[in-house]
Design an enzyme around this catalytic site. Sequence first.
Site, PDB file in Angstrom:
ATOM      1  N   HIS A  42      19.425  21.244 -75.352  1.00  0.00           N
ATOM      2  CA  HIS A  42      20.078  20.430 -76.379  1.00  0.00           C
ATOM      3  C   HIS A  42      20.483  19.075 -75.813  1.00  0.00           C
ATOM      4  O   HIS A  42      20.505  18.884 -74.601  1.00  0.00           O
ATOM      5  CB  HIS A  42      21.390  21.095 -76.828  1.00  0.00           C
ATOM      6  CG  HIS A  42      21.249  22.449 -77.418  1.00  0.00           C
ATOM      7  ND1 HIS A  42      21.225  22.672 -78.769  1.00  0.00           N
ATOM      8  CD2 HIS A  42      21.148  23.668 -76.833  1.00  0.00           C
ATOM      9  CE1 HIS A  42      21.114  23.971 -79.002  1.00  0.00           C
ATOM     10  NE2 HIS A  42      21.054  24.601 -77.842  1.00  0.00           N
ATOM     11  N   TYR A  71      27.658  25.891 -74.957  1.00  0.00           N
ATOM     12  CA  TYR A  71      26.509  25.908 -74.050  1.00  0.00           C
ATOM     13  C   TYR A  71      26.879  26.612 -72.755  1.00  0.00           C
ATOM     14  O   TYR A  71      28.039  26.632 -72.356  1.00  0.00           O
ATOM     15  CB  TYR A  71      26.077  24.476 -73.698  1.00  0.00           C
ATOM     16  CG  TYR A  71      25.900  23.562 -74.875  1.00  0.00           C
ATOM     17  CD1 TYR A  71      24.859  23.771 -75.788  1.00  0.00           C
ATOM     18  CD2 TYR A  71      26.763  22.496 -75.089  1.00  0.00           C
ATOM     19  CE1 TYR A  71      24.693  22.928 -76.878  1.00  0.00           C
ATOM     20  CE2 TYR A  71      26.605  21.646 -76.178  1.00  0.00           C
ATOM     21  CZ  TYR A  71      25.577  21.863 -77.072  1.00  0.00           C
ATOM     22  OH  TYR A  71      25.412  21.026 -78.150  1.00  0.00           O
ATOM     23  N   HIS A 147      15.951  22.758 -78.891  1.00  0.00           N
ATOM     24  CA  HIS A 147      16.631  23.237 -80.091  1.00  0.00           C
ATOM     25  C   HIS A 147      15.726  23.073 -81.324  1.00  0.00           C
ATOM     26  O   HIS A 147      15.547  24.000 -82.099  1.00  0.00           O
ATOM     27  CB  HIS A 147      17.935  22.445 -80.264  1.00  0.00           C
ATOM     28  CG  HIS A 147      18.837  22.988 -81.311  1.00  0.00           C
ATOM     29  ND1 HIS A 147      20.007  22.387 -81.664  1.00  0.00           N
ATOM     30  CD2 HIS A 147      18.731  24.096 -82.092  1.00  0.00           C
ATOM     31  CE1 HIS A 147      20.593  23.094 -82.621  1.00  0.00           C
ATOM     32  NE2 HIS A 147      19.843  24.136 -82.891  1.00  0.00           N
ATOM     33  N   LYS A 156      15.924  19.118 -86.628  1.00  0.00           N
ATOM     34  CA  LYS A 156      16.818  18.147 -86.008  1.00  0.00           C
ATOM     35  C   LYS A 156      16.029  17.466 -84.925  1.00  0.00           C
ATOM     36  O   LYS A 156      15.008  17.969 -84.484  1.00  0.00           O
ATOM     37  CB  LYS A 156      17.976  18.868 -85.308  1.00  0.00           C
ATOM     38  CG  LYS A 156      19.101  19.350 -86.168  1.00  0.00           C
ATOM     39  CD  LYS A 156      20.142  19.879 -85.221  1.00  0.00           C
ATOM     40  CE  LYS A 156      21.324  20.503 -85.942  1.00  0.00           C
ATOM     41  NZ  LYS A 156      22.317  20.976 -84.972  1.00  0.00           N
ATOM     42  N   CYS A 158      17.267  17.038 -81.919  1.00  0.00           N
ATOM     43  CA  CYS A 158      17.755  17.638 -80.675  1.00  0.00           C
ATOM     44  C   CYS A 158      16.667  18.423 -79.951  1.00  0.00           C
ATOM     45  O   CYS A 158      16.088  19.310 -80.549  1.00  0.00           O
ATOM     46  CB  CYS A 158      18.928  18.555 -81.009  1.00  0.00           C
ATOM     47  SG  CYS A 158      19.624  19.440 -79.616  1.00  0.00           S
TER      48      CYS A 158
HETATM   49 ZN   LIG Z   1      20.980  21.202 -80.270  1.00  0.00          ZN
END
Ligand SMILES: [Zn+2]
Length: 173
Positions: A42, A71, A147, A156, A158
Amino acid sequence: MLHEQYPMNIAGGTVATEDMLLTKIESGIYMSAESVRFLVIHCTATREDQDYTPEQLRRDHLRRGFIDVGYHFYIRRDGTVTQHRRLNEVGAHCRPFNRCSIGICYEGGLDAKGKPKDTRTLKQRASLIGLLRDLHRQFPKALICGHCEMPGATPKACPCFKPSKEFAYLMKG
Ligand SMILES: [Zn+2]
């Protein structure tokens, strides 16, 4: 189970015994080593010229109702790696895969204007590779992915690059 020699180095830290890795804490939820299928990368989605300390990260995740940083590992722009969850502890970073993944986040992911960008510094890249090598040794079946590459995950940016491609060579080795 684990076929590694102890003490084991994870991200510059030392895990003395397997017991230490598997020790339970009362409030957490745990997964077995075999259940780790993904190493999910991420970004914090903070600007490349902005500091986002582990303390800020922790504060923001506590506000979201997490018991701690979601995380397992956090990598600062200067390459510093901090660990926030035990390896076998279920994280809070990638639903619905939290029970079968380890979450790694790098500081950054936006350019100075706030647009998604791979902002990893050379030191972050080096730390990430070192960490992934350690984790891949520990969880050889786990796939390294971003991610945004996770099936069913909300689309996304990310982490603003494609880990499955960039680290394909690590998964073969
Ligand atoms: Zn993420």
